[in-house]
Structures are given as C-alpha cells and as structure tokens.
Design an enzyme around this catalytic site. Sequence first.
Site, short mmCIF file in Angstrom:
data_model
loop_
_atom_site.label_atom_id
_atom_site.label_comp_id
_atom_site.label_asym_id
_atom_site.label_seq_id
_atom_site.Cartn_x
_atom_site.Cartn_y
_atom_site.Cartn_z
N HIS A 178 2.89 -11.71 14.03
CA HIS A 178 4.02 -12.29 14.75
C HIS A 178 3.81 -13.79 15.04
O HIS A 178 4.76 -14.49 15.39
CB HIS A 178 4.22 -11.53 16.07
CG HIS A 178 5.63 -11.57 16.57
ND1 HIS A 178 6.63 -12.31 15.95
CD2 HIS A 178 6.24 -10.95 17.62
CE1 HIS A 178 7.76 -12.16 16.60
NE2 HIS A 178 7.56 -11.34 17.62
N THR B 56 0.85 -1.19 0.00
CA THR B 56 0.00 0.00 0.00
C THR B 56 0.88 1.24 0.00
O THR B 56 1.94 1.25 0.64
CB THR B 56 -0.95 0.02 1.22
OG1 THR B 56 -1.78 1.19 1.15
CG2 THR B 56 -0.19 0.02 2.53
#
Length: 412
Positions: free
Chosen positions: A373, A321
């Site tokens: 994560h 983006t």
Amino acid sequence: MIEIKIPSPGESISEVEIASWFVADGDIVERDQEIAELESDKATLTLVAEEGGKIQIQAQEGDTVAVGSIACTIDTSFAGSAPKTAAAPASKAEEKTTTKPTEAKAPVEASENYQDVKISPIGKKLMEENNLSVDDVMAGLQRLTKKDIQAVVDVKDQPAPITAKTSTISREAKRTKMTNLRKKLSARLVSVKNETAMLTTFNEVDMSAVMELRKKYQKKFVETHDIKLGFMSFFTKAATEALKAHPMVNSMMDGEEIVTPDYADIAIAVQTPKGLMVPVIRNTESLGLADIEKKLMELANKARTGKISLDEMTGGTFTITNGGVFGSLLSTPIINPPQSGILGMHNIVERPVAVNGKVEIRPMMYIALSYDHRVIDGKDSVGFLVKIKEMIENPHHMLFDGKDPDSMLLGI
C-alpha cells in the site's frame, strides 16, 4: 590430477552448501557427468566433472564451502576405466564349499517345464543334501494319488486369508537441517511482513469463455504450436495488459524513489522438490499465448530439475502464483520483493451465479491481489483486478490492449 572448484552462482554469493553427491568417493566418473548438487541462498546448481577419471571427494554433504574452493579432485589416469563394483558376499553354502570340500550338488532350480513348482525350505534343504533337482523329484513321482490331487484342490479353493490391519504407534520425530535456500526464503518472507504495508483485495472470475476457447481450439493449438494451451498463459497476458492500464502495480520502491518499468517481466511461481521457485518470463507484452506457454514450460522444467540459473529468477516486475493446482479456494499470496504486487489464482469451482437476472451454474475462480500500500493505492489495486476479470471473461479484449473492441470501433 585436476581440481573441481565451486563455481559462483551469481553476484553477492560467496558460499554454497553441498546438498548431495551423485557419486561416491573413489568412483570412476565420465567427462561432463553431473557429480553433485550445490545449494546457495538464491538458487541450486549442479557440479559437473570437467574430465573423466577417479574422483576423490574433498567436501562432504551438508558442508558450507566458499566459492572457488576445491570440492573434489579427479585422477585422469583412470579415465576410461570401468567403475569398480564390490564383490558380492559369499553365501553360507559357498562358505561351506570353501572351508570343507564336498561333493558338487545339482542345482535345485527347475527347468522350464517346472518353473511354477513351489518348494518348502525343508524340502529344498533335503534336495540339496541328496543332490536332487526339481526335475529329478518330478521324474521320480510314478503316479499321483487321490491324496496328492485333493491337497491341490483344497489349496486352490481356499480363500485368501484376511489379515487385520494393525496400526503402529510411533513417537519418533525427524530433524532435518534447513538448507541455505530455505533459510534465505524464511528471512525474505519475514522481512516482507515487517517492511511492507501489505493488503489483499479479491474478485471472482467466470471462466466459461476461456474454458470454451480451450475446448474449441485445443487440438488445433497443439498441432500448430506443439504445446497445450493452459490457463496460465491467459492470466499472464491479462496481467500484462492490466499492468499497462495500472502501471503503479508494476512499480517498486528503491530507497526514496518509485521505479515504474515500461515493460512487464512476469514471474511465475513454480513448485519444485527444493521448494517454491519463481522464474521470470521477460517482456510478456511482446509475447503471444503460445510463446508464453513455451517459455513457461522451459523455465518450469529447468526449475524442477535444478538447472535454472540465478539470472532466470531475478528481475521480475510482477508475480503470479496458482494455488488452484493444489485445490486452494482462496488465499492471500505474499509479495515477492522488491515487487509491489502478486496475483493469486485459485481453484475453479462450479457455483450458482446471477447472469442477466437468472441463476446459472458457472465455473468460477476467486482471484486475489496482494499489494504494498506504500506504492499502490486502493483504486489501482481494485481496478487492476477488475481489468483482469474483464479480459478473462472476454478474452478477445486482449487483442485490443484490454479495451472493448466496440468502444474502439466507435471511438468512444
């Protein structure tokens, strides 16, 4: 008479919303004419007239209707007919003519010789009452007096009036119903925050090499490929090579398994009138810069015109983006599920940086990687951004799978 039914935008979608009708009830439409825009929780699509004729709308704007239900009917016996136009309302002068016969009046309008002559409303009324045209009045002026000429001079020399700008205070508020697409997007964003262990890591990139490359070869690139060379193709190619070096960034969770594709399908965020859409460029590992630019333009145009399909927005393995096009200096982009990572590009700003022990002004860009994560460890996330930084600052590395050409030559 034929029925136009709601098409299916894709699997698992059972209903859509009528976003807008491009025609009115009773209009004459042509075959293959776009007549309405439909919105689902995943994409927008247009409804097309299968035959020409007179349309009768069955579902109104804002209605939520099931896939396969009737949106409208078309009476094909009217095919080829000219669209009906509403008759212009009669003016007061015409009403007087129809209710009370009067003597025909000469037109007030001026001929070509007096097109710029301005007439006051009172003067115009007087001319109508006396059956006079502008030409008659001008012809009746035997001579111009000093008073007439001085009046024109005074008007010409008078400065334009300065009006004070008045500000209006409003306490009004506009309420707009959320579309299905916006509601689904909202739910997805909340689920990402709640269901992923999202972190963001940052780095900065010196854009000098890429900017110099674009400046040097832009004209020839356009002549060869018929498209401009932008920054997005460089970052898409760099991200593709970085994904090869750090495949966990290209991975995603599927239940209790981690899926790691051996290909790169890069999704590019595109701002459209309907909101943010993310079309996917498939197998970017097999594409060159020109191929990426052409595919990106094609998909972006489809997205902005509402013609993009659901298939063209699904299946991405990683997303990029670019908030820099709106002036963003730094941000933490949000993951596009079920992917595990998203790269954020930002505004290019000239800043003082240390180069070989000296302070120089360079065009710098902050880049960010938001990642899940649970799938991606810190080492891979940081290494991924470092690899992108290396390739953007040394674009020729992209030709060697992101590796240093000198090291490859020396076999080290």
